[in-house]
Design an enzyme around this catalytic site. Structure first.
Site, short mmCIF file in Angstrom:
data_model
loop_
_atom_site.label_atom_id
_atom_site.label_comp_id
_atom_site.label_asym_id
_atom_site.label_seq_id
_atom_site.Cartn_x
_atom_site.Cartn_y
_atom_site.Cartn_z
N GLY A 162 27.88 35.34 35.98
CA GLY A 162 26.70 35.92 35.34
C GLY A 162 25.68 36.42 36.34
O GLY A 162 26.00 36.67 37.50
N ASN A 163 24.43 36.61 35.87
CA ASN A 163 23.38 37.24 36.66
C ASN A 163 23.91 38.57 37.23
O ASN A 163 23.91 38.81 38.43
CB ASN A 163 22.90 36.31 37.79
CG ASN A 163 21.63 36.84 38.43
OD1 ASN A 163 21.60 37.15 39.61
ND2 ASN A 163 20.61 37.01 37.64
N HIS A 210 28.93 43.72 39.85
CA HIS A 210 29.75 43.23 38.73
C HIS A 210 30.13 44.39 37.80
O HIS A 210 31.24 44.46 37.29
CB HIS A 210 28.96 42.22 37.91
CG HIS A 210 28.65 40.95 38.62
ND1 HIS A 210 27.37 40.60 39.00
CD2 HIS A 210 29.46 39.93 39.02
CE1 HIS A 210 27.39 39.43 39.59
NE2 HIS A 210 28.63 39.00 39.63
N GLU A 249 35.60 42.40 46.38
CA GLU A 249 36.10 42.14 47.76
C GLU A 249 35.02 41.52 48.65
O GLU A 249 35.31 41.16 49.78
CB GLU A 249 36.62 43.43 48.38
CG GLU A 249 37.96 43.83 47.80
CD GLU A 249 38.55 45.08 48.41
OE1 GLU A 249 37.87 45.74 49.22
OE2 GLU A 249 39.69 45.41 48.05
N LYS A 250 33.79 41.41 48.15
CA LYS A 250 32.77 40.76 48.98
C LYS A 250 33.21 39.33 49.29
O LYS A 250 33.08 38.88 50.42
CB LYS A 250 31.41 40.74 48.27
CG LYS A 250 30.33 40.09 49.13
CD LYS A 250 28.98 40.17 48.49
CE LYS A 250 28.83 39.23 47.35
NZ LYS A 250 28.81 37.78 47.74
#
Ligand code: PAF
Length: 285
Positions: A33-34, A39, A152-153
Site C-alpha cells: 500500500g501507500n 506501484h 526492480e527497486k
C-alpha cells in the site's frame, strides 16, 4: 468492470476461478500500500500482461525487524483504493493478518531461501527475506495468478521470489518492472516520506553514484572492490550512512566471475530517518 474490494479468501478464489474458466489470464501485483507512481507502473504492466488484475495490499509484519518501522509504515487505505480504481485494477485484495497468518505470529511455516537471503539487505535486516518469501508464497497460493509483477527497486527481493517460484514449482510467471524515479533520479519509494526536503534532494546522489559505477565498469574498469569503496566514500561525504555498495551478478547476486555478462550495482544507505535502496544494471563485455 468496477473494482471490487475483497478481504476474504473464498470470494477471491471464486472470482479468479471464474476468470480462469472464462479463459482470462490473471495478474497479481503484491504491495504494502501507500501507493505511488512506481506501484501504478506495476499495475500498468500487469494490465498489459493479463486480462484481469488483482492488487494486494498487506503490510506484512514478518518482514519487519523488531526495531524497524512496521508500526510507523505509512498506511493510506482510502487514497490507495481511489488510485487503484482510477488505474483500472479489477480487484483490491486486502487480507487481514488473521487471514494471512491463521496460526498467529510467528507463523506456523516459513519459506526460507538460504544464502541469498543473508547477504546485502539480508545481512542488515536478518529475517526480512524469510518474511517476504513467506508472504509472497501465501499470496501466490491464494490468488493463483498466471503472472505476478514486482518492482526492480527491490532487486534482491525479486531474485529471491524468482527462486521461490521455481523451487516450489508455482505456476506463475514473475515479471520485474524498471524503477520509477523522481526528477533528480531518486528511486520512488514509500519510505521517501521519511526524508526532509533537503534530504530528498541529496538522495538523488545514490543514482548519480550508481551511474558512475556503470560508466566505469562498462568502460572496462573491473576493479570492483575499488569502485565499491570509492562510491561508498562519495556517499559518506554527503552524509549517507552506507550499508553497502556492491557490484554483483544480476542472476544470483554472487560476486562477479569471469564470463558473467549481466551485472548489477546496488546501494543501500541511510539518510536521516530513511533507509534507501537502489540499483542499476551493468553490462560486462
Ligand atoms: O515489495 C513489497 O512491497 C513487499 O515486500 C511485498 C512484495 C508486497 C511483500 O510484502
Amino acid at each position: 468492470m468496477t473494482m471490487r474490494v475483497i478481504e476474504d479468501l473464498k470470494p477471491l478464489r471464486d472470482m479468479v476461478y471464474g476468470w480462469h474458466c472464462g479463459g482470462s489470464r490473471v495478474a497479481l501485483v503484491p504491495t504494502m500500500g501507500n501507493l505511488h507512481p512506481g506501484h501504478l507502473s506495476l499495475v500498468e504492466r500487469a494490465k498489459r500482461e493479463a486480462d484481469r488484475v488483482v492488487v494486494s495490499i498487506f503490510v506484512n509484519p514478518t518482514q519487519f525487524g523488531e526495531n524497524e518501522d512496521f508500526g510507523a509504515y505509512p498506511r493510506t487505505p482510502s487514497e490507495d483504493e481511489r488510485q487503484l480504481r482510477e488505474a483500472g485494477a479489477d480487484v483490491l485484495f486486502r487480507p487481514s493478518a488473521q487471514l494471512m497468518y491463521p496460526e498467529g505470529l510467528p507463523p506456523a511455516c516459513w519459506i526460507v531461501v538460504p544464502e541469498i537471503s543473508d547477504v546485502l539487505c539480508g545481512a542488515s535486516r536478518p529475517g526480512h527475506f524469510r518474511g517476504v518469501a513467506t508472504v509472497v508464497a501465501k499470496l501466490l497460493n491464494m490468488v493463483s495468478p498466471d503472472v505476478a509483477v514486482f518492482g526492480e527497486k527491490d532487486f534482491q527481493q525479486l531474485v529471491i521470489i524468482q527462486r521461490v517460484v521455481r523451487e516450489l514449482r508455482i505456476p506463475t510467471d514473475v515479471v520485474g518492472v524498471g524503477i520509477q524515479r523522481e526528477a533528480n533520479g531518486l528511486a520512488m519509494s514509500s519510505r521517501n516520506q521519511y526524508l526532509t526536503p533537503l534530504e530528498r534532494q541529496t538522495a538523488g546522489e545514490i543514482y548519480t553514484v550508481l551511474n558512475w559505477i556503470k560508466e566505469r565498469v562498462e568502460a572496462g574498469d573491473h576493479d570492483f572492490g575499488a569502485l565499491e569503496q570509492a562510491a561508498a566514500d562519495r556517499l559518506a561525504e554527503k552524509n549517507f550512512r552506507v550499508d553497502y555498495v556492491a557490484i554483483r551478478c544480476a542472476k544470483n547476486l554472487r560476486t562477479l566471475q569471469a564470463g558473467d555478462s549481466e551485472g548489477v550495482a546496488l546501494v543501500a544507505a541511510r539518510l536521516g530517518k530513511a533507509r534507501l535502496i537502489d540499483n542499476v544494471r551493468v553490462t560486462l563485455k
